[in-house]
Design an enzyme around this catalytic site. Structure first.
Site, short mmCIF file in Angstrom:
data_model
loop_
_atom_site.label_atom_id
_atom_site.label_comp_id
_atom_site.label_asym_id
_atom_site.label_seq_id
_atom_site.Cartn_x
_atom_site.Cartn_y
_atom_site.Cartn_z
N SER A 47 -65.07 66.93 -40.54
CA SER A 47 -66.33 67.60 -40.20
C SER A 47 -67.54 67.01 -40.90
O SER A 47 -68.67 67.32 -40.55
CB SER A 47 -66.26 69.09 -40.55
OG SER A 47 -65.19 69.71 -39.91
N HIS A 74 -68.44 70.96 -48.87
CA HIS A 74 -68.12 72.38 -49.00
C HIS A 74 -68.64 72.96 -50.31
O HIS A 74 -68.82 72.25 -51.30
CB HIS A 74 -66.60 72.58 -48.92
CG HIS A 74 -66.08 72.41 -47.52
ND1 HIS A 74 -66.28 73.36 -46.55
CD2 HIS A 74 -65.40 71.39 -46.93
CE1 HIS A 74 -65.72 72.94 -45.42
NE2 HIS A 74 -65.19 71.74 -45.62
N VAL A 96 -48.37 48.36 -47.37
CA VAL A 96 -47.38 48.31 -48.45
C VAL A 96 -46.00 48.50 -47.82
O VAL A 96 -45.76 49.47 -47.10
CB VAL A 96 -47.67 49.41 -49.50
CG1 VAL A 96 -46.56 49.45 -50.55
CG2 VAL A 96 -49.02 49.15 -50.15
N ILE A 118 -54.18 65.95 -50.18
CA ILE A 118 -55.64 65.98 -50.27
C ILE A 118 -56.21 66.14 -48.86
O ILE A 118 -56.53 65.17 -48.18
CB ILE A 118 -56.21 64.70 -50.95
CG1 ILE A 118 -55.43 64.37 -52.23
CG2 ILE A 118 -57.69 64.88 -51.23
CD1 ILE A 118 -55.56 65.34 -53.37
N GLU A 119 -56.30 67.37 -48.44
CA GLU A 119 -56.93 67.70 -47.16
C GLU A 119 -58.26 68.35 -47.49
O GLU A 119 -58.76 68.18 -48.60
CB GLU A 119 -56.01 68.64 -46.36
CG GLU A 119 -55.52 69.83 -47.17
CD GLU A 119 -55.28 71.07 -46.34
OE1 GLU A 119 -55.85 71.18 -45.25
OE2 GLU A 119 -54.56 71.96 -46.80
N CYS A 170 -78.84 47.58 -29.52
CA CYS A 170 -78.20 48.86 -29.14
C CYS A 170 -79.28 49.74 -28.55
O CYS A 170 -80.22 50.12 -29.24
CB CYS A 170 -77.56 49.51 -30.36
SG CYS A 170 -77.08 51.23 -30.13
N CYS A 179 -79.17 52.80 -27.28
CA CYS A 179 -79.20 54.23 -27.56
C CYS A 179 -79.74 54.53 -28.96
O CYS A 179 -80.49 55.47 -29.15
CB CYS A 179 -77.80 54.83 -27.42
SG CYS A 179 -77.07 54.58 -25.82
#
Lengths: 488, 414, 124
Positions: free
Chosen positions: A47, A51, A172, A343-344, A407, A409
């Protein structure tokens, strides 16, 4: 075989933050990243929220690192040159039951050390956010937004400038501990090092299992997002969150403004079997739209310009409620191996604080001596699009390539694309250009700029047409020439 | 900052812009400048190497590059100035244009502006196609530019979604270059492109055309490996039992075109939600006086011939405006009724003879077209057939009485 | 030898399926057309189908790597891939003028391949 003090596996935001932190000291550090660039997995697909720390239980590492990290963001952003915006967020309650949840969140937040929390009534919310209807809302002023990929790139490129080695497209294959050092076998050769940092994100268990029997499981949980056209940016000012759904360990589908002026809907939460399965699904696209409309009924239906998904690295299964704390620890079985597990969210916010903690853990093994020549380089100054006409004229006078828009846009110039391709990490994919200067990020999705970027890659960087990739090592864009050109 | 003044400034140097600029010059504008962001004038014509251009206009069939060359030569003879590699950043209601190129930032004050920005292709997300994010997914026009201009092959085993003309032409083009084209997938029960292209690009080479089908998902690790297609029901919802997998490395999207009007929107020009182009009057003038629109940024044309012919009229009107800048009334609206997808112009503020261009909403046999003023038929015309892929042009005479009534007109096909 | 072919008419968007029965070089029967315009098209399609052929040729030292080309006349349908094969083997040096002949009598068809655009020479 090259020797390093520290090897970091994973060039996500955590690995890159640690690399930058360690680049302040007299150490030989190498980072292995299997993608074609840093931030090529969950670190780019989230997102982008900084936080506040209201969502994690008091005393947890999640709460601690989130609150600490949040406080470090402003100076991080200023030093490294990636954007942050403190837009704040509303957690909205639609009914009496949900207002109780607001009270609870507020209490937890205060205990965790989050400042400025306030419960306000629906009328006041309407004043600030005319398109949002609710009974009450928790106002969280310390929540903000950033561009997670720019942050990761800024950290990594700064680390490189200060002597850290980044090895991209490096997987790895095997790990061994021999005497007091690790031997790391990769597709780019074998490396030897003293300390090992496992920052492999959703792949963290695979890395552990190369050297010891893991006593934990990873439950990948996919989150899908939809990106809306910039035309709708003024529907909201702050982030709008629902009261978190119970029993999933997630925050629920929210609507977030992005730094670049788009709107973001998501994420979904779906526990999946294959941790590499980053597909988006019709079902979730519909669900996201439906759920987002509950909190923002005026959302347009035909304004989606992009969809993506990221995989959360969860250490608890859906059956167990989906919530588990971060684990930042040295392996008991394998000393000198520091594992960063689960780790979220709020990992992006926590990254600066986790990096500091890891440096502290390393200092127990190696004496950390500060470098004298450590320097900080700003990842980006103003884009052409952000400059005044005077500034634009000045740049063009200096270098006419600033006057060539490639570019349509996002109004990105040829000079900016060349700068993006000259990055210190040596990342030269279409995505690495996109994430550095925004060429191809707009509504036409590369319809105009792709040919220009390919032309620049071929002519100015002497890249072979078959080596031009979208992002990862086997994501070739083309199949050779229409007419084979022989050398003569 | 580089400042200058011109009579007519044309934004976009594709076929519409060239045609309008030449015509403006022919009709008395003293200075006409075309601003184009590409390195060449002609827009996408140089990559459209197939023939069939100019038949309706001149009776002679040309290839895209030949057609472009013809117009570029004419523009040169008329002393139209063409600024290439020049991007317009904005314009306002006072006809001030800000543009950029390697010489710097330009401020151009024009008496009249002609919008000819063309269109862009719809992407994967317009069709909301779920699945993995991979390489190997191209819009048909982008693939065309790589093959025909840059000598680069986008892939070897190709599925094409959408039977628009670009998609059909690319099916043959890829086949000519040795690629395996597994099929063209079309969600509608009929082709969106011209019948000629269905025959000469698909049937000639036994390339399957799957009607009432769509791509339901895209899969692969890093490069595209397979797509799933399925038949759709009458509500265009895929029927899961009919799903089949096609192994391919490339998916071309020919989903249709969107008029490019970001500049127009920023200048507060009213946009028709159906055409995606500006709302114009019978002179192709937008709600901003002195700003005219033509070509694919006004409405997506079937053929460049019709587009050029309309653009010529736009150039003439723009030239006329430069010496007679009269303010016009808002006039009356022209509404799309039953059987009509859209009609251009959307506004009428002068009485007299004029041409309407419109599209039917679905293919039909013998039909009748009506232009209605309340219950009164201003025009009634029998059509042997109608097809949304083929634009309808009709001439109509609007009386001063109709105009003065202030009442809307309605166009119907029954 | 009598042969039957179903031809989709492309003269207008109705797309009549015209059934044509031929006997060597003769039309025996023609059926299914809703108007007269389709007749000529159907006869040509049945007896001697031809197509304009457009593709590109590799360029040496040009501002563009390819030059677009066309056949000077429609090519017999059954020779299309033979002609393409020959075109693919050709390489031409810039400068090239639009209309310039690139291949003479391609694949023994008496048809030439000509450039449809100008490609300037660039100095490397």
């Amino acid at each position: 075989m090259k020797n390093f003090h520290v090897a970091i596996i994973g060039g996500g935001v955590i690995g890159s933050a640690i690399a930058w932190e360690l680049s302040k000291y007299k150490l030989n550090v190498i980072v292995f990243e299997m993608g074609g660039d840093v931030a090529s997995a969950t670190s780019k697909a989230n997102s982008g929220v900084i936080h506040s720390g209201i969502n994690s239980p008091y005393g947890s590492l999640k709460a601690r690192f989130c609150v600490e990290g949040n406080k470090m963001f402003q100076s991080f952003s200023e030093k490294l040159g990636f954007p942050v915006k403190w837009v704040g967020k509303y957690v909205i309650a639609k009914n009496k039951d949900e207002t109780k949840e607001l009270e609870r969140l507020k209490k937890v937040g205060i205990k965790n050390g989050v400042a400025g929390l306030e419960i306000i009534d629906g009328f006041e919310v309407k004043n600030k956010e005319p398109n949002v209807s609710c009974l009450e809302a928790l106002w969280v002023p310390t929540a903000g937004i950033t561009l997670p990929y720019e942050m990761t790139i800024a950290l990594a490129e700064n680390a490189v400038i200060n002597g850290v080695n980044f090895s991209l497209e490096t997987r790895v294959i095997n790990l061994k501990k021999e005497n007091d050092s690790f031997s790391i076998e990769t597709n780019k050769g074998t490396f030897r090092n003293d300390l090992l940092i496992n920052a492999a994100g959703v792949n963290c268990r695979d890395i552990v299992s190369m050297i010891e029997e893991p006593e934990f499981n990873v439950y990948p949980c996919r989150g899908e997002y939809l990106v809306l056209d910039k035309n709708y940016h003024n529907l909201i000012n702050a982030m709008i969150y629902p009261v978190p759904p119970k029993k999933q360990g997630v925050l629920g589908v929210h609507v977030t403004p992005t730094i670049e002026g788009n709107l973001l809907l998501g994420p979904s939460a779906e526990f999946i079997d294959d941790l590499a399965d980053k597909r988006t699904t019709k079902k979730m696209m519909k669900t996201l739209m439906k759920e987002a409309k509950v909190i923002l009924p005026n959302l347009p239906d035909n304004a989606v310009i992009n969809a993506y998904s990221g995989i959360r690295c969860k250490l608890a299964s859906l059956e167990d409620g989906g919530w588990a704390d971060f684990r930042v620890e040295e392996s008991k079985q394998t000393p000198a191996m520091i594992n960063l597990l689960g780790i979220e969210s709020p990992g992006l916010t926590a990254a600066p604080a986790i990096a500091k903690e890891v440096a502290k853990m390393i200092s127990k093994h190696i004496k950390l001596e500060t470098k004298n020549n450590f320097k900080t380089w700003k990842f980006r100054e103003k884009r052409f699009q952000e400059m005044t006409q005077k500034e634009q004229s000045k740049m063009i006078e200096k270098d006419e390539r600033w006057g060539r828009i490639v570019c349509r846009c996002e109004h990105v110039t040829e000079a900016e694309v060349i700068e993006a391709l000259s990055n210190s990490l040596g990342a030269k994919t279409l995505s690495s250009v996109r994430y550095r200067c925004r060429a191809g990020m707009g509504r036409c999705k590369g319809g105009f700029c792709t040919q220009h970027i390919v032309r620049i890659m071929e002519n100015q960087f002497n890249m072979d047409v078959n080596d031009i990739k979208l992002n990862s090592p086997f994501s070739n864009l083309f199949h050779g020439r229409t007419r084979e050109v022989e050398d003569d | 900052m580089i400042n200058r003044q011109v009579d007519v400034a044309v934004i976009g140097g594709g076929p519409a812009g060239l045609s309008a600029a030449i015509s403006a010059k022919e009709h008395g504008a003293n200075s006409v400048v075309i601003l184009d962001r590409n390195s060449w004038p002609g827009g996408i014509l140089p990559q459209c190497i197939h023939d069939g251009f100019g038949v309706e206009e001149t009776g002679e069939s040309m290839t895209g590059p030949e057609y472009a060359t013809k117009y570029i030569e004419m523009a040169k003879q008329e002393n139209v100035e063409i600024m290439i590699q020049t991007m317009v950043l904005q314009f306002d209601e006072k006809q001030n244009i800000i543009a950029v190129n390697k010489n710097g930032i330009h401020t151009i004050k024009a008496k009249a502006i002609v919008l000819a920005m063309g269109c862009r292709e719809k992407t994967r997300w317009h069709a909301m196609i779920p699945g993995d994010r991979l390489s190997g997914i191209f819009t048909a026009g982008v693939a065309q530019s790589f093959i025909n201009l840059y000598n680069i092959m986008p892939g070897k085993n190709v599925v094409i979604l959408g039977s628009g003309d670009v998609g059909l032409i690319m099916a043959r083009r890829l086949r000519f270059e040795g690629a395996n084209v597994l099929g063209v997938v079309e969600i509608l029960p009929y082709a969106s492109g011209l019948p000629r292209n269905v025959v000469q690009c698909l049937k000639d080479y036994d390339i399957p055309l799957f009607f009432n089908h769509t791509v339901t998902s895209i899969a692969g690790r890093e490069r595209l490996e397979r797509v799933k297609i399925a038949q759709v029901d009458e509500n265009m919802v895929p029927i899961s039992e009919t799903e089949q997998e096609l192994k391919c490395d490339t998916l071309l999207l020919s989903l249709g075109l969107i008029p490019e009007n970001e500049l127009s929107k920023n200048a507060n020009i009213e946009i028709d939600e159906i055409t995606g182009g500006p709302v114009v009057d019978q002179n192709f003038e937008t709600n901003l006086g002195g700003v005219f629109a033509c070509g694919n940024c006004l409405q997506v044309y079937d053929t460049v011939d019709m587009l050029s012919l309309d653009a010529k009229r736009v150039g003439k009107n723009a030239a006329k405006y430069t010496d007679d800048q009269k303010q016009k009334e808002n006039g009356i609206r022209l509404l799309s009724g039953e059987g009509v997808r859209y009609v251009v112009p959307q506004r009428i503020n002068e009485y007299g003879k004029m041409q309407l261009t419109l599209r039917a909403d679905k293919p039909k046999d013998v039909s009748t077209l009506y232009v209605l003023f309340g219950a009164k038929e201003i025009l009634k015309k029998r059509l042997p057939w109608v097809n949304p892929a083929i634009m309808i042009k009709i001439d109509v005479d609007i009386s001063s009485k109709v105009l003065e009534s202030g009442q809307s007109l309605e166009v119907k096909i029954k | 030898m009598i042969e039957e072919k179903e031809i989709t008419c492309i003269v207008c968007p109705i797309g009549c399926r015209i059934l044509v029965r031929t006997d060597e070089k003769q039309i025996e029967k023609l059926d299914g057309n809703k108007c007269k315009q389709g007749i000529e098209y159907a006869i040509n399609e049945a007896l001697d189908p031809r197509r304009m052929l457009t593709t590109s040729v590799l360029v040496k030292d040009g501002e563009w790597p390819l030059v677009s080309v066309k056949s000077s006349q429609p090519v017999p349908k059954n020779k299309v891939f033979q002609v393409l094969k020959e075109i693919k083997m050709v390489k031409i040096s810039a400068p090239i003028e639009s209309g310039q002949k690139i291949i003479n009598n391609v694949a023994n068809t008496d048809i030439n391949i000509v450039a449809t655009r100008t490609v300037k020479k660039i100095m490397k």
